[in-house]
Design an enzyme around this catalytic site. Structure first.
Site, short mmCIF file in Angstrom:
data_model
loop_
_atom_site.label_atom_id
_atom_site.label_comp_id
_atom_site.label_asym_id
_atom_site.label_seq_id
_atom_site.Cartn_x
_atom_site.Cartn_y
_atom_site.Cartn_z
N THR A 148 15.80 -42.60 6.28
CA THR A 148 16.70 -41.51 6.66
C THR A 148 17.49 -41.98 7.87
OG1 THR A 148 15.05 -39.92 5.96
CG2 THR A 148 16.82 -39.09 7.36
N LYS A 171 20.16 -35.49 2.42
CA LYS A 171 18.86 -35.56 3.10
C LYS A 171 18.89 -34.78 4.42
CE LYS A 171 14.84 -37.04 4.41
NZ LYS A 171 13.62 -36.61 3.78
N LYS A 218 14.35 -36.86 14.99
CA LYS A 218 15.44 -37.73 14.57
C LYS A 218 16.29 -37.02 13.49
CE LYS A 218 15.08 -40.79 11.26
NZ LYS A 218 14.76 -41.91 10.41
P1 NAD Z 1 6.89 -45.54 9.80
O1 NAD Z 1 7.17 -45.59 11.24
O2 NAD Z 1 5.50 -45.31 9.33
O3 NAD Z 1 7.43 -46.86 9.07
C1 NAD Z 1 8.53 -47.62 9.51
C2 NAD Z 1 8.09 -49.07 9.45
O4 NAD Z 1 9.21 -49.90 9.76
C3 NAD Z 1 7.01 -49.40 10.47
O5 NAD Z 1 5.88 -49.92 9.80
C4 NAD Z 1 7.66 -50.44 11.39
O6 NAD Z 1 6.74 -51.41 11.83
C5 NAD Z 1 8.70 -51.01 10.48
N1 NAD Z 1 9.80 -51.67 11.18
C6 NAD Z 1 10.46 -51.27 12.29
N2 NAD Z 1 11.44 -52.16 12.59
C7 NAD Z 1 11.37 -53.13 11.65
C8 NAD Z 1 12.10 -54.32 11.41
N3 NAD Z 1 13.12 -54.69 12.21
N4 NAD Z 1 11.78 -55.08 10.36
C9 NAD Z 1 10.75 -54.72 9.53
N5 NAD Z 1 10.02 -53.61 9.72
C10 NAD Z 1 10.34 -52.82 10.76
O7 NAD Z 1 7.86 -44.41 9.21
P2 NAD Z 1 7.78 -43.73 7.80
O8 NAD Z 1 7.11 -42.43 7.92
O9 NAD Z 1 7.31 -44.71 6.80
O10 NAD Z 1 9.33 -43.43 7.57
C11 NAD Z 1 10.23 -44.42 7.19
C12 NAD Z 1 11.58 -43.76 6.92
O11 NAD Z 1 11.40 -42.79 5.90
C13 NAD Z 1 12.16 -43.04 8.12
O12 NAD Z 1 13.54 -43.23 8.12
C14 NAD Z 1 11.80 -41.59 7.87
O13 NAD Z 1 12.70 -40.71 8.49
C15 NAD Z 1 11.87 -41.53 6.37
N6 NAD Z 1 11.01 -40.50 5.75
C16 NAD Z 1 9.72 -40.33 6.14
C17 NAD Z 1 8.96 -39.35 5.51
C18 NAD Z 1 7.52 -39.13 5.88
O14 NAD Z 1 6.93 -38.13 5.42
N7 NAD Z 1 6.91 -40.00 6.64
C19 NAD Z 1 9.51 -38.55 4.51
C20 NAD Z 1 10.82 -38.78 4.13
C21 NAD Z 1 11.57 -39.76 4.76
#
Ligand code: NAD
Length: 641
Positions: free
Chosen positions: A437, A512, A587
């Site tokens: 997102t 979204k 965010k």
């Molecule tokens: P998260 O923080 O668990 O995962 C993000 C991952 O990205 C982390 O493991 C981090 O180490 C990795 N990362 C950061 N910088 C990086 C880089 N330069 N190279 C490689 N890896 C890198 O977050 P999440 O909950 O998995 O969410 C991910 C995305 O999905 C976000 O944009 C969030 O808004 C969206 N989202 C999350 C949910 C939810 O329920 N968690 C639902 C819908 C959408």
């Protein structure tokens, strides 16, 4: 793999269903594993025949794992069932047409999905304990897995009788009805399997076979033919009711247990199949028309509830008076158009995926792709390593030679950094699919960079949370060209249940942002309502029971309930460990307000939710907690004076 043993001994491939505690019921993963083994052995000249058996004495296989399907149906995830059935039916068709002998040993129960695995091969062995049945009408389905073909081809009206009463066939009955070939006393089975593994051919089975003990179906055939020959379920019921024999009373009692809609459709399917044009493809196509609609429009969810969840055995069927109108049958069996069952290969084994960002969401999404057969290379700065994913040392290595690179990252700035790193290494014409997102502007920036590099781009943020990511039932909101969307679609189908092409680049993020503005506001409203209910002395479970089925219901209440111990399991049951972290909600709400300011939209609820979540994260120990932890926050507070 757990639950199934697959090995080759000599020139015999052997697949043993190994869930004896669950009567070897087949899960989705077991179906895929059987299919992979059969695909491998089809071309392998070192494998000349296949043995299929089941661990334990009680069952070869009692059916498909319907609890898995029920859980998905309760989440209104109909896609999971449709995918399960489509993949299961493809396996059934493969077993039916397999070019090498398949020898199945069917002890104890072989029912439903077990028939689809055990009764389509070339040599189907039954013994003293065999009990074969198609009981699907009792749970709101129709006899499926290609079973309707065997029912249509069974002598006289045995097919209708077996489908409608779910009668259990003994070994002799199963041979008569065409579900089995040979009776062999079970004491001989271990030795026969050993001999097959030592290189003997299926000829050895004939020599070990014996006449099956005489059983009941043959003697009942005249009665069955006279009562079950009607055009419709109504005709059959009327015929039975006019007769006061024990047979008619017993059959009527069996029919009373089952879903009238399912039975009426089962009769229609058998009638449509009977005749020279009957084929496994036609049978599976008709069955799929019913099963793909069964959760939403049929009695399936209610049937499972009554049979295995609440176990009250009192299903509340549609058409409880057992008068099923012809139009209801037609609606369940109408052609499915573009969703027609496709039996040709749809697996993903040739697709190479680079997956960057393997956090709460990315890790299960990547694991689902690997499970579906994609070759997945992954990278995350936190060095996580989901099952089936090959971890590489940097994003560029994950992107090299990939057909699709998927990103699941925290924000737009990180997405831009990663895109700058992977786009130069991706092959021309490959797809960059961003599921994070992020703000609309970042998505459009990356789309432009991708276009310059000759790479297709889709922004496809998701809804459904970590539960949906793990279950492969996410909803994708996609922005990009038609070509890019078409290339992304097979990935969406694995990782999710629904994908909506919202428009050009950035349109997915716009959808979204609007969705999550609603989510933030409804979660705040749900939490404050629980806190108010506490103070009014209202029991939380009662509050859930009322609201989850009333006009106050929402995803925040029904699927992601913020109160521990209430509703389905959620982060609240795990001390508010995310899930979806509060800072990610800040965010998303920030993105919504940024977008609203850019286009001059008035969004006061979104603004208030942002203010509350910002304070929660920055001043009230909400950082690192799931966004549903707003509930204890409200509970701990008093009304501002
Ligand atoms: P998260 O923080 O668990 O995962 C993000 C991952 O990205 C982390 O493991 C981090 O180490 C990795 N990362 C950061 N910088 C990086 C880089 N330069 N190279 C490689 N890896 C890198 O977050 P999440 O909950 O998995 O969410 C991910 C995305 O999905 C976000 O944009 C969030 O808004 C969206 N989202 C999350 C949910 C939810 O329920 N968690 C639902 C819908 C959408």
């Amino acid at each position: 793999m757990k639950d199934i043993k697959i090995k080759v001994t000599g020139t015999t491939g052997r697949i043993t269903l190994d869930r004896p505690d669950a009567l070897n019921a087949v899960t989705y993963q077991m179906c895929l594993a059987i299919e992979t083994a059969l695909d491998t052995w089809r071309e392998d000249t070192g494998v000349s025949q296949v043995v299929l058996d089941g661990a334990g004495e009680r069952a070869f296989c009692s059916g498909g794992d319907i609890a898995e399907l029920y859980a998905a149906g309760l989440r209104w995830d109909f896609g999971f069932g449709q995918r399960f059935w489509a993949d299961e039916y493809r396996l059934n068709a493969k077993i039916f047409a397999y070019p090498k002998p398949i020898i199945s040993f069917l002890q104890g129960f072989t029912m439903g999905g077990g028939v689809g695995i055990g009764c389509h091969g070339s040599h189907r062995i039954v013994g003293e304990s065999s009990k074969i049945a198609m009981p699907e009408c009792g749970i709101g389905l129709v006899p499926d897995v290609g079973g309707s073909l065997m029912l249509a081809l069974a002598p006289g009206r045995l097919g209708e009788y077996l489908a409608l009463t779910a009668a259990r066939m003994s070994a002799g009955d199963a041979i008569l009805a065409g579900f089995a070939d040979l009776f062999i006393p079970q004491a001989h089975w271990p030795d026969l399997i050993r001999r097959l593994e030592n290189g003997e051919t299926p000829e050895c089975l004939q020599a070990a076979s014996a006449p099956a003990p005489a059983e009941g179906l043959a003697g009942l055939q005249p009665l069955i033919d006279s009562h079950f020959g009607g055009e419709t379920l109504g005709d059959i019921q009327n015929s039975l009711q006019r007769d006061h024999s024990d047979f008619a009373k017993q059959a009527t009692k069996s029919l009373r247990r089952n879903s009238p809609l399912s039975m009426a459709c089962a009769v229609e399917i058998i009638h449509r199949l009977r005749g020279p044009s009957a084929s496994i493809e036609k049978a599976l196509d008709l069955e799929y028309r019913f099963t793909s609609r069964a959760m939403e429009h049929g009695d399936f969810i209610e049937g499972i509830r009554a049979a295995i969840i609440d176990k009250d055995r009192k299903p509340n069927w549609q058409y409880a008076n057992r008068n099923v109108p012809a139009i209801a049958v037609s609606k369940m069996l109408m052609p499915l158009g573009e969703n027609t069952l496709k039996l040709e290969e749809t697996r993903m084994s040739a697709i190479k995926v680079g997956f960057i960002g393997l956090g709460n969401m990315g890790a299960p999404m990547a694991a689902n792709l690997a499970r579906a057969g994609c070759i997945v290379s992954g990278f995350d700065t936190a060095l996580t390593s989901p099952e089936g994913v090959t971890i590489v040392s940097d994003p560029a290595a994950a992107a090299q030679n990939a057909d699709v690179v998927i990103t699941m990252l925290p924000n737009g700035a990180i997405l831009k950094q990663v895109a700058a790193c992977v786009l130069p290494t991706m092959p021309k014409g490959a797809l960059l699919l961003d599921c994070s997102t992020v703000d609309v502007e970042s998505a459009r920036d990356v789309a432009a960079q991708a276009e310059d590099a000759g790479i297709l781009f889709v922004d496809a943020p998701v809804s459904g949370g970590i539960g949906g990511a793990a279950a492969g039932s996410l909803t994708f909101m996609a922005g990009g060209s038609d070509t890019a969307f078409a290339k992304a679609k097979p990935m969406f189908d694995i990782m999710g249940q629904k994908s909506v092409h919202c428009g050009a680049s950035g349109a997915g993020q716009a959808a979204k942002i609007c969705n999550n503005m609603i989510l933030g506001a409804t979660m705040v409203a749900t939490c404050e309502a629980f806190a108010l209910a506490d103070k009014l002395g209202l029991d939380r479970q009662k509050m859930f029971d009322v609201v989850s089925t009333s006009s106050g219901s929402s995803w925040s209440m029904n699927t992601y309930c913020p109160a521990p111990g209430i509703g389905p399991e959620t982060p609240a049951d795990n001390e508010y460990t995310p899930g979806f972290a509060s800072e990610l909600m800040v965010k998303d709400l920030g993105l919504s307000q940024q977008a609203a300011a850019a286009v001059d939209a008035d969004t006061p609820m979104g603004a208030l939710a942002l203010a509350l979540y910002t304070r929660f994260v920055e001043e009230e120990e909400g950082l690192g907690k799931d966004f549903s932890a707003m509930l204890p926050r409200f509970v701990a507070r008093s009304r501002p004076s």
